[in-house]
Motif scaffolding. Structure first.
Motif, short mmCIF file in Angstrom:
data_model
loop_
_atom_site.label_atom_id
_atom_site.label_comp_id
_atom_site.label_asym_id
_atom_site.label_seq_id
_atom_site.Cartn_x
_atom_site.Cartn_y
_atom_site.Cartn_z
N GLY A 40 98.18 -3.47 162.86
CA GLY A 40 97.38 -4.20 163.84
C GLY A 40 98.13 -5.21 164.67
O GLY A 40 97.53 -5.89 165.51
N GLY A 41 99.45 -5.33 164.46
CA GLY A 41 100.21 -6.32 165.20
C GLY A 41 99.74 -7.73 164.90
O GLY A 41 99.60 -8.57 165.80
N LEU A 42 99.48 -8.01 163.62
CA LEU A 42 98.92 -9.29 163.20
C LEU A 42 99.88 -10.04 162.28
O LEU A 42 100.95 -9.53 161.92
CB LEU A 42 97.58 -9.06 162.48
CG LEU A 42 96.49 -8.38 163.32
CD1 LEU A 42 95.31 -7.97 162.45
CD2 LEU A 42 96.02 -9.30 164.45
N ASN A 43 99.49 -11.24 161.90
CA ASN A 43 100.27 -12.05 160.97
C ASN A 43 99.34 -12.65 159.92
O ASN A 43 99.32 -13.86 159.68
CB ASN A 43 101.02 -13.16 161.73
CG ASN A 43 101.98 -13.94 160.83
OD1 ASN A 43 102.36 -13.48 159.76
ND2 ASN A 43 102.34 -15.14 161.24
N ALA A 70 94.47 -16.30 155.78
CA ALA A 70 94.46 -16.89 157.11
C ALA A 70 94.72 -15.74 158.08
O ALA A 70 95.77 -15.10 158.02
CB ALA A 70 95.53 -17.96 157.24
N LEU A 71 93.75 -15.47 158.94
CA LEU A 71 93.84 -14.32 159.84
C LEU A 71 94.44 -14.78 161.16
O LEU A 71 93.76 -15.35 162.01
CB LEU A 71 92.46 -13.69 160.00
CG LEU A 71 92.03 -13.06 158.65
CD1 LEU A 71 90.77 -13.69 158.12
CD2 LEU A 71 91.89 -11.56 158.76
N VAL A 72 95.74 -14.55 161.27
CA VAL A 72 96.56 -15.09 162.35
C VAL A 72 97.08 -13.94 163.21
O VAL A 72 97.38 -12.85 162.70
CB VAL A 72 97.76 -15.87 161.76
CG1 VAL A 72 98.63 -16.45 162.88
CG2 VAL A 72 97.28 -16.97 160.82
N VAL A 118 101.77 -20.81 161.54
CA VAL A 118 101.31 -20.28 162.83
C VAL A 118 102.43 -20.47 163.84
O VAL A 118 102.82 -21.59 164.16
CB VAL A 118 100.03 -21.00 163.30
CG1 VAL A 118 99.54 -20.40 164.61
CG2 VAL A 118 98.95 -20.91 162.23
N GLY A 119 102.95 -19.35 164.33
CA GLY A 119 104.07 -19.40 165.25
C GLY A 119 103.66 -19.69 166.68
O GLY A 119 102.47 -19.72 167.02
N LYS A 123 97.58 -17.87 166.95
CA LYS A 123 96.47 -18.74 166.58
C LYS A 123 95.78 -18.20 165.34
O LYS A 123 95.87 -17.01 165.02
CB LYS A 123 95.47 -18.89 167.72
CG LYS A 123 94.63 -17.65 168.00
CD LYS A 123 93.55 -17.97 169.04
CE LYS A 123 92.60 -16.81 169.25
NZ LYS A 123 91.51 -17.15 170.20
N ILE A 124 95.11 -19.10 164.63
CA ILE A 124 94.27 -18.70 163.50
C ILE A 124 92.90 -18.36 164.07
O ILE A 124 92.23 -19.21 164.65
CB ILE A 124 94.14 -19.82 162.46
CG1 ILE A 124 95.51 -20.20 161.89
CG2 ILE A 124 93.21 -19.38 161.33
CD1 ILE A 124 95.47 -21.38 160.94
#
Length: 220
Positions: A40-43, A70-72, A118-119, A123-124
């Motif tokens: 998903g291209g997520l962090n 934490a859905l970042v 969070v880079g 964003k969260i």
């Protein structure tokens, strides 16, 4: 536990016991998170033993939350929907592993005190409480099926199965503000507005796919 049973038994749980999550389960979660981040291209990040994020006045409905996701992700127009889609896959896996979960809006938690990194440009979007619940939660109420979907032909069985799964999806404040349409042989899922509606749409798409069966249909 198969995926349909996980959808049926997974309910929002806001109160948690202090039982530690075994390391073998944590390893499965970490592996699944890595896969979802890649897809998903997520962090998305797993935070353990951190009680501060869910300790603010806006989190008063939560108790005992020390572990959470934490859905970042990087800021983008479709970020909320991707977070909902991939985050719900993780919630269902957690249910299969014997854990309970609850989605929480970003405003509910103390972002400045959470343990996520969070880079720049990220964003969260929201959080997901995770652990062993005091109870298993309760099923949510549903709107009538016909108010949540439309078809331009007789409803196929796979579409009905997808809708049954979609109606099990958690949505913010149980608003169920979505419409799923079968038109010209393709399926379209749309938000009809509301609080965190695009995160909800991603969650609903996840459930519909799993219920209908991947390969049974094509998204418009």
């Amino acid at each position: 536990m198969d995926i349909m049973q996980a959808m049926e038994e997974r309910h929002s749980v806001r109160s948690y016991r202090d039982d530690p999550i075994p390391e073998d389960i944590l390893e499965e979660l970490r592996s699944a998170i890595a896969e979802r981040n890649e897809a998903g291209g997520l962090n998305i990040q797993l935070v353990l033993g951190e009680p501060e994020a869910f300790s603010g006045i806006l989190a008063r409905g939560f108790k005992g939350v020390r572990n959470y996701l934490a859905l970042v992700g990087g800021k983008a127009e479709d970020l909320d929907e991707r977070v909902g889609y991939h985050g719900q896959h993780l919630a269902l896996m957690a249910q299969q592993l014997g854990l309970n979960t609850c989605w929480a809006a970003g405003a509910t938690c103390r972002r400045s005190r959470c343990g996520a990194e969070v880079g720049e440009g990220e964003k969260i979007v929201c959080f997901m409480a995770l652990g062993y619940g005091v109870d298993g939660g309760r099923p949510h109420r549903n709107k009538p099926l016909e108010s949540l979907c439309r078809t331009d032909t007789e409803m196929p069985e796979w579409f009905l199965n997808g809708m049954r799964a979609a109606m099990l999806a958690p949505t913010a404040r149980n608003q169920q503000k979505f419409m799923i349409a079968l038109e010209d042989g393709k399926v379209r899922a749309e938000s009809t507005g509301g609080f965190y509606s695009h995160v909800d749409l991603g969650i609903v798409r996840c459930h519909f796919e799993l219920g209908a069966g991947v390969g049974s249909f094509e998204w418009a």
